[in-house]
Design a protein around this motif. Structure first.
Motif, PDB file in Angstrom:
ATOM      1  N   GLY A 340       0.779  -1.232   0.000  1.00 46.30           N
ATOM      2  CA  GLY A 340       0.000   0.000   0.000  1.00 46.30           C
ATOM      3  C   GLY A 340       0.806   1.275   0.000  1.00 46.30           C
ATOM      4  O   GLY A 340       0.237   2.361   0.070  1.00 46.30           O
ATOM      5  N   ALA A 341       2.131   1.177  -0.088  1.00 48.56           N
ATOM      6  CA  ALA A 341       2.976   2.377  -0.100  1.00 48.56           C
ATOM      7  C   ALA A 341       3.637   2.572  -1.456  1.00 48.56           C
ATOM      8  O   ALA A 341       4.712   3.149  -1.554  1.00 48.56           O
ATOM      9  N   GLY A 342       2.977   2.069  -2.499  1.00 42.90           N
ATOM     10  CA  GLY A 342       3.472   2.271  -3.854  1.00 42.90           C
ATOM     11  C   GLY A 342       4.323   1.150  -4.400  1.00 42.90           C
ATOM     12  O   GLY A 342       4.859   1.250  -5.505  1.00 42.90           O
ATOM     13  N   GLY A 343       4.440   0.036  -3.672  1.00 44.16           N
ATOM     14  CA  GLY A 343       5.348  -1.027  -4.086  1.00 44.16           C
ATOM     15  C   GLY A 343       5.012  -1.681  -5.408  1.00 44.16           C
ATOM     16  O   GLY A 343       5.912  -2.124  -6.127  1.00 44.16           O
ATOM     17  N   THR A 344       3.720  -1.755  -5.755  1.00 41.77           N
ATOM     18  CA  THR A 344       3.375  -2.364  -7.036  1.00 41.77           C
ATOM     19  C   THR A 344       3.714  -1.442  -8.200  1.00 41.77           C
ATOM     20  O   THR A 344       3.615  -1.852  -9.357  1.00 41.77           O
ATOM     21  N   SER A 345       4.118  -0.220  -7.891  1.00 38.39           N
ATOM     22  CA  SER A 345       4.655   0.693  -8.895  1.00 38.39           C
ATOM     23  C   SER A 345       6.176   0.720  -8.833  1.00 38.39           C
ATOM     24  O   SER A 345       6.864   0.489  -9.825  1.00 38.39           O
ATOM     25  N   SER A 346       6.723   0.960  -7.629  1.00 34.02           N
ATOM     26  CA  SER A 346       8.169   1.176  -7.504  1.00 34.02           C
ATOM     27  C   SER A 346       8.980  -0.102  -7.650  1.00 34.02           C
ATOM     28  O   SER A 346       9.979  -0.143  -8.389  1.00 34.02           O
ATOM     29  N   ILE A 347       8.581  -1.159  -6.961  1.00 37.96           N
ATOM     30  CA  ILE A 347       9.369  -2.394  -7.001  1.00 37.96           C
ATOM     31  C   ILE A 347       9.271  -3.046  -8.370  1.00 37.96           C
ATOM     32  O   ILE A 347      10.253  -3.586  -8.890  1.00 37.96           O
ATOM     33  N   VAL A 348       8.091  -2.978  -8.973  1.00 33.54           N
ATOM     34  CA  VAL A 348       7.921  -3.512 -10.331  1.00 33.54           C
ATOM     35  C   VAL A 348       8.910  -2.865 -11.289  1.00 33.54           C
ATOM     36  O   VAL A 348       9.490  -3.534 -12.155  1.00 33.54           O
ATOM     37  N   ARG A 349       9.148  -1.571 -11.126  1.00 37.73           N
ATOM     38  CA  ARG A 349      10.046  -0.870 -12.040  1.00 37.73           C
ATOM     39  C   ARG A 349      11.516  -1.129 -11.738  1.00 37.73           C
ATOM     40  O   ARG A 349      12.370  -0.858 -12.571  1.00 37.73           O
ATOM     41  N   ARG A 350      11.795  -1.664 -10.586  1.00 40.50           N
ATOM     42  CA  ARG A 350      13.182  -2.009 -10.255  1.00 40.50           C
ATOM     43  C   ARG A 350      13.504  -3.472 -10.565  1.00 40.50           C
ATOM     44  O   ARG A 350      14.578  -3.760 -11.088  1.00 40.50           O
ATOM     45  N   VAL A 351      12.611  -4.383 -10.234  1.00 43.75           N
ATOM     46  CA  VAL A 351      12.947  -5.806 -10.374  1.00 43.75           C
ATOM     47  C   VAL A 351      12.045  -6.543 -11.349  1.00 43.75           C
ATOM     48  O   VAL A 351      12.267  -7.732 -11.610  1.00 43.75           O
ATOM     49  N   GLY A 352      11.030  -5.865 -11.904  1.00 43.04           N
ATOM     50  CA  GLY A 352      10.094  -6.530 -12.799  1.00 43.04           C
ATOM     51  C   GLY A 352       8.894  -7.073 -12.040  1.00 43.04           C
ATOM     52  O   GLY A 352       8.957  -7.348 -10.847  1.00 43.04           O
ATOM     53  N   ARG A 353       7.793  -7.245 -12.751  1.00 46.92           N
ATOM     54  CA  ARG A 353       6.570  -7.652 -12.058  1.00 46.92           C
ATOM     55  C   ARG A 353       6.630  -9.101 -11.585  1.00 46.92           C
ATOM     56  O   ARG A 353       6.023  -9.453 -10.567  1.00 46.92           O
ATOM     57  N   GLU A 354       7.365  -9.964 -12.303  1.00 47.01           N
ATOM     58  CA  GLU A 354       7.412 -11.370 -11.901  1.00 47.01           C
ATOM     59  C   GLU A 354       8.141 -11.547 -10.570  1.00 47.01           C
ATOM     60  O   GLU A 354       7.701 -12.302  -9.701  1.00 47.01           O
ATOM     61  N   ARG A 355       9.258 -10.851 -10.403  1.00 47.42           N
ATOM     62  CA  ARG A 355       9.988 -10.960  -9.139  1.00 47.42           C
ATOM     63  C   ARG A 355       9.274 -10.208  -8.017  1.00 47.42           C
ATOM     64  O   ARG A 355       9.333 -10.626  -6.852  1.00 47.42           O
ATOM     65  N   THR A 356       8.593  -9.119  -8.350  1.00 46.39           N
ATOM     66  CA  THR A 356       7.757  -8.455  -7.350  1.00 46.39           C
ATOM     67  C   THR A 356       6.667  -9.401  -6.870  1.00 46.39           C
ATOM     68  O   THR A 356       6.393  -9.507  -5.664  1.00 46.39           O
ATOM     69  N   ALA A 357       6.042 -10.098  -7.816  1.00 42.91           N
ATOM     70  CA  ALA A 357       4.989 -11.049  -7.456  1.00 42.91           C
ATOM     71  C   ALA A 357       5.546 -12.177  -6.594  1.00 42.91           C
ATOM     72  O   ALA A 357       4.896 -12.625  -5.637  1.00 42.91           O
ATOM     73  N   PHE A 358       6.741 -12.637  -6.910  1.00 40.38           N
ATOM     74  CA  PHE A 358       7.360 -13.679  -6.089  1.00 40.38           C
ATOM     75  C   PHE A 358       7.524 -13.197  -4.650  1.00 40.38           C
ATOM     76  O   PHE A 358       7.195 -13.917  -3.701  1.00 40.38           O
ATOM     77  N   MET A 359       8.034 -11.983  -4.468  1.00 44.50           N
ATOM     78  CA  MET A 359       8.233 -11.454  -3.121  1.00 44.50           C
ATOM     79  C   MET A 359       6.918 -11.392  -2.350  1.00 44.50           C
ATOM     80  O   MET A 359       6.840 -11.792  -1.184  1.00 44.50           O
TER      81      MET A 359
END
Length: 391
Positions: A340-359
């Motif tokens: 809820g602090a923007g991670g689905t925007s920020s982390i996706v742009r750093r590591v990609g959506r697949e690795r964000t989803a894994f986390m």
């Protein structure tokens, strides 16, 4: 046509069927709702081998389920599978190229990762599927729009039964702990003798000018810099100050004490009157949107156990420097929510959506070395919470 029992991984009481692409396509064509949050299985796990795996992804990428691809040997994976639409891509290969995820530590297996993902998807199907749908969307839109989309999703889930169940359990556990402490003669509102909220009168966020730079310091060390309303308002004001002063050329962000940030302040979870108000507040006084609007390069220095917002907010920075002992974890799905602090925007742009989803779907912690390999951090070197780190 049920999956072949030989395609099932034994993952405890609820095995996960790891389907070959042909079987998956047959099932999807017969009944697409077989894989969905409430009408079937919220997880579809497929062996990634041969061109049919691409057809599975093309079919299932828009379905309300979590889509996981597993490749025993990356040499057998078809060309283009990395962008075909799988939410997570797993392999037993060590240190695989992005967006694949291999073992994070010795002895860890693909079955372990798939079991963790399945456990989350089955425990909180609404949150897990909403998260998968959100990051599919967020990866293709503007970073600011992705933050707003996240807030819509978060607010929707705040009104759902999964978050309500977590919140009721959390409050009941707090009451039990308080009762036990009271019986033992200790402070009823403390954890290990410490206040549940920071009682000091010091500002929750410190701002310090250093030449043409602005240091912004999270200042709730007794509660590991948990993000409260005061922290939110302090960060929004600090970033606004930086944006309004043309003589400030860079912002440096750090946390006081043992941890950069332990995530949202659980004492404030569920305190807004309704999800609509929560969304309005979250997008009006938004830490990530304020950081993006300030227009100054931000360097974040992180250390300790970074959880939730403690991972998501620094990921928006131009540069992230992490202490070697830092860990990074996204636990929100277990609460019936999404980051809820923007991670689905920020982390996706750093590591990609697949690795964000894994986390998010495993809830597993990354160490600083893996975070650096993935691009979640830019540099690993000693960082502490007692003083400004070296630039």
């Amino acid at each position: 046509m049920p999956p072949d029992p030989g395609d099932s991984l034994s993952l405890g009481a609820a095995p996960v069927s790891l389907l070959d692409p042909e079987t998956a396509l047959s099932l999807l064509r017969a009944d697409p709702e077989m894989f969905a949050a409430f009408t079937g299985e919220p997880l579809l796990a497929v062996r990634v081998c041969g061109p049919r795996a691409l057809e599975v992804a093309a079919f299932a990428r828009r379905l309300p389920c979590v889509l996981v691809g597993v490749a025993a040997d990356l040499a057998d994976a078809p060309s283009g599978v990395e962008s075909a639409g799988f939410d997570v891509l797993l392999t037993p290969q060590n240190a695989p190229p992005a967006p694949w995820v291999g073992p994070l530590r010795p002895g860890q297996t693909t079955a372990d990762a798939l079991a963790a993902i399945a456990a989350t998807a089955r425990a909180v199907p609404s949150a897990a599927v909403a998260f998968a749908q959100l990051v599919r969307y967020s990866a293709g839109v503007d970073v600011d729009d992705a933050v707003v989309a996240e807030s819509f999703t978060y607010s929707t889930l705040q009104g759902g039964p999964e978050f309500a169940a977590w919140l009721a359990g959390h409050r009941a556990e707090r009451e039990r702990r308080a009762a036990r402490r009271a019986e033992a003669g200790g402070p009823a509102s403390a954890r290990e003798g410490r206040p549940a909220t920071d009682p000091t009168t010091d500002p929750a966020v410190l701002v310090e000018r250093d030449g043409d730079e602005l240091w912004v310091v999270l200042n709730r060390p007794r509660v590991h810099n948990a993000v409260s309303r005061d922290v939110r308002d302090g960060l929004v004001s600090a970033f606004a100050l930086a944006g309004a002063d043309p003589s400030i050329t860079r912002v440096r962000l750090r946390g006081a004490g043992r941890t950069f940030c332990s995530g949202g302040d659980l004492a404030e979870f569920g305190t807004l009157p309704d999800p609509a108000r929560a969304h309005a507040v979250r997008t009006t006084r938004s830490i990530p949107l304020a950081l993006l609007r300030c227009g100054r390069p931000v360097t974040a220095y992180v250390h300790g156990t970074c959880v939730g917002a403690g991972v998501e907010i620094p990921a928006f920075a131009e540069r992230v420097v992490a202490d070697p002992a830092t860990t990074f974890r996204l636990p929100e799905l277990a609460m019936g929510l999404v980051p809820g602090a923007g991670g689905t925007s920020s982390i996706v742009r750093r590591v990609g959506r697949e690795r964000t989803a894994f986390m998010a779907l495993t809830g597993w912690a990354l160490d600083a070395s893996v975070a650096a390999d993935w691009g979640l951090v830019d540099e690993v070197r000693p960082v502490g919470g007692d003083q400004h780190p070296e630039r």
